[in-house]
Design a protein around this motif. Sequence first.
Motif, PDB file in Angstrom:
ATOM      1  N   GLU A 140       0.828  -1.209   0.000  1.00  0.00           N
ATOM      2  CA  GLU A 140       0.000   0.000   0.000  1.00  0.00           C
ATOM      3  C   GLU A 140       0.864   1.262   0.000  1.00  0.00           C
ATOM      4  O   GLU A 140       0.596   2.216  -0.744  1.00  0.00           O
ATOM      5  N   LEU A 141       1.914   1.258   0.813  1.00  0.00           N
ATOM      6  CA  LEU A 141       2.830   2.402   0.852  1.00  0.00           C
ATOM      7  C   LEU A 141       3.537   2.565  -0.486  1.00  0.00           C
ATOM      8  O   LEU A 141       3.640   3.683  -1.016  1.00  0.00           O
ATOM      9  N   LEU A 142       4.028   1.466  -1.051  1.00  0.00           N
ATOM     10  CA  LEU A 142       4.753   1.549  -2.316  1.00  0.00           C
ATOM     11  C   LEU A 142       3.855   2.086  -3.426  1.00  0.00           C
ATOM     12  O   LEU A 142       4.297   2.893  -4.249  1.00  0.00           O
ATOM     13  N   GLN A 143       2.611   1.672  -3.433  1.00  0.00           N
ATOM     14  CA  GLN A 143       1.697   2.168  -4.466  1.00  0.00           C
ATOM     15  C   GLN A 143       1.431   3.657  -4.299  1.00  0.00           C
ATOM     16  O   GLN A 143       1.324   4.390  -5.294  1.00  0.00           O
ATOM     17  N   SER A 144       1.330   4.124  -3.068  1.00  0.00           N
ATOM     18  CA  SER A 144       1.095   5.557  -2.848  1.00  0.00           C
ATOM     19  C   SER A 144       2.299   6.375  -3.311  1.00  0.00           C
ATOM     20  O   SER A 144       2.136   7.470  -3.876  1.00  0.00           O
ATOM     21  N   LEU A 145       3.508   5.858  -3.087  1.00  0.00           N
ATOM     22  CA  LEU A 145       4.702   6.548  -3.566  1.00  0.00           C
ATOM     23  C   LEU A 145       4.785   6.496  -5.086  1.00  0.00           C
ATOM     24  O   LEU A 145       5.156   7.487  -5.730  1.00  0.00           O
ATOM     25  N   GLU A 146       4.429   5.366  -5.665  1.00  0.00           N
ATOM     26  CA  GLU A 146       4.398   5.259  -7.129  1.00  0.00           C
ATOM     27  C   GLU A 146       3.473   6.317  -7.717  1.00  0.00           C
ATOM     28  O   GLU A 146       3.780   6.925  -8.756  1.00  0.00           O
ATOM     29  N   ASN A 147       2.344   6.550  -7.067  1.00  0.00           N
ATOM     30  CA  ASN A 147       1.381   7.530  -7.573  1.00  0.00           C
ATOM     31  C   ASN A 147       1.987   8.932  -7.614  1.00  0.00           C
ATOM     32  O   ASN A 147       1.717   9.706  -8.545  1.00  0.00           O
ATOM     33  N   ILE A 148       2.801   9.269  -6.614  1.00  0.00           N
ATOM     34  CA  ILE A 148       3.459  10.572  -6.611  1.00  0.00           C
ATOM     35  C   ILE A 148       4.423  10.681  -7.780  1.00  0.00           C
ATOM     36  O   ILE A 148       4.421  11.671  -8.538  1.00  0.00           O
ATOM     37  N   TYR A 149       5.252   9.665  -7.957  1.00  0.00           N
ATOM     38  CA  TYR A 149       6.248   9.708  -9.047  1.00  0.00           C
ATOM     39  C   TYR A 149       5.583   9.643 -10.420  1.00  0.00           C
ATOM     40  O   TYR A 149       6.005  10.325 -11.365  1.00  0.00           O
ATOM     41  N   ARG A 150       4.512   8.860 -10.525  1.00  0.00           N
ATOM     42  CA  ARG A 150       3.813   8.775 -11.807  1.00  0.00           C
ATOM     43  C   ARG A 150       3.151  10.112 -12.146  1.00  0.00           C
ATOM     44  O   ARG A 150       3.169  10.563 -13.298  1.00  0.00           O
ATOM     45  N   PHE A 151       2.582  10.766 -11.125  1.00  0.00           N
ATOM     46  CA  PHE A 151       1.983  12.076 -11.311  1.00  0.00           C
ATOM     47  C   PHE A 151       3.036  13.064 -11.805  1.00  0.00           C
ATOM     48  O   PHE A 151       2.780  13.877 -12.705  1.00  0.00           O
ATOM     49  N   GLY A 152       4.235  12.997 -11.261  1.00  0.00           N
ATOM     50  CA  GLY A 152       5.312  13.886 -11.684  1.00  0.00           C
ATOM     51  C   GLY A 152       5.730  13.645 -13.116  1.00  0.00           C
ATOM     52  O   GLY A 152       6.059  14.596 -13.845  1.00  0.00           O
ATOM     53  N   GLN A 153       5.711  12.388 -13.519  1.00  0.00           N
ATOM     54  CA  GLN A 153       6.043  12.089 -14.912  1.00  0.00           C
ATOM     55  C   GLN A 153       4.959  12.614 -15.856  1.00  0.00           C
ATOM     56  O   GLN A 153       5.264  13.162 -16.921  1.00  0.00           O
ATOM     57  N   GLU A 154       3.713  12.453 -15.444  1.00  0.00           N
ATOM     58  CA  GLU A 154       2.600  12.915 -16.292  1.00  0.00           C
ATOM     59  C   GLU A 154       2.558  14.434 -16.385  1.00  0.00           C
ATOM     60  O   GLU A 154       2.157  14.993 -17.411  1.00  0.00           O
ATOM     61  N   SER A 155       2.988  15.122 -15.316  1.00  0.00           N
ATOM     62  CA  SER A 155       2.972  16.587 -15.318  1.00  0.00           C
ATOM     63  C   SER A 155       4.213  17.177 -15.982  1.00  0.00           C
ATOM     64  O   SER A 155       4.283  18.390 -16.213  1.00  0.00           O
ATOM     65  N   GLY A 156       5.192  16.322 -16.265  1.00  0.00           N
ATOM     66  CA  GLY A 156       6.429  16.799 -16.876  1.00  0.00           C
ATOM     67  C   GLY A 156       7.475  17.247 -15.876  1.00  0.00           C
ATOM     68  O   GLY A 156       8.568  17.668 -16.272  1.00  0.00           O
ATOM     69  N   GLU A 157       7.185  17.143 -14.590  1.00  0.00           N
ATOM     70  CA  GLU A 157       8.168  17.518 -13.561  1.00  0.00           C
ATOM     71  C   GLU A 157       9.288  16.482 -13.444  1.00  0.00           C
ATOM     72  O   GLU A 157      10.433  16.829 -13.156  1.00  0.00           O
TER      73      GLU A 157
END
Length: 212
Positions: A140-157
């Motif tokens: 559960e923790l790993l998935q929540s962290l993945e969501n942050i990094y994936r969001f950053g990739q999608e936003s171009g950050e």
Amino acid sequence: MRPENNPGGQKVRSFIETARRAQIVASAIEVIAEQGFANASLARIAQHAGISKGVISYHFAGKDELMEEVVTQVYAEAVQHVLARIEGLESATELLRTQIIASAEHMRDHPAQVKALGEIFYNLRLPDGRPRYGIDTSEELLQSLENIYRFGQESGEFRPFDVRVMAVSHSAAVDSMFAYWTAYPEHDLEAHAHELADLFEHAARTQEAPHS
């Protein structure tokens, strides 16, 4: 009488029962932090709480179940603190940095919890001898962290990378930060957290992303 089951099969606990369980968990944390896992018997925990051992046995099937509740409650408190700090943040970079720094803030104010968690993670075992808590219980923790990094990739950050690898590395680094601070309480946990946030921000961001 034990709590009756609701229609869904879950026990409905009264306010008094919930408060008593919280009291037992709080005493368990203090005893484990002060005396270690092996010496944290139900009798000692009961003595610390000012109750009989039978009261603990009423609420928990045994020491293992109580230890699991300690982990559940400690993590729930930490998650609530982090969620409150990240509310309203709009960039992945802010989310990444705040997740690390807010986690350190909470644990800095709860050193006994950090120590107790370390003792439980190292000592609590399944019937076959394997650790009760490990990388396989962190999904559960790993998935929540993945969501942050994936969001950053999608936003171009953030640049392209394997978000699972980054999440595992992130989680391990935070765990090591707390383990080091437990061993060396004089260590500047806040400074460590900011350095760690810098490290993962630099590792993740694109060349074009502005410095924070």
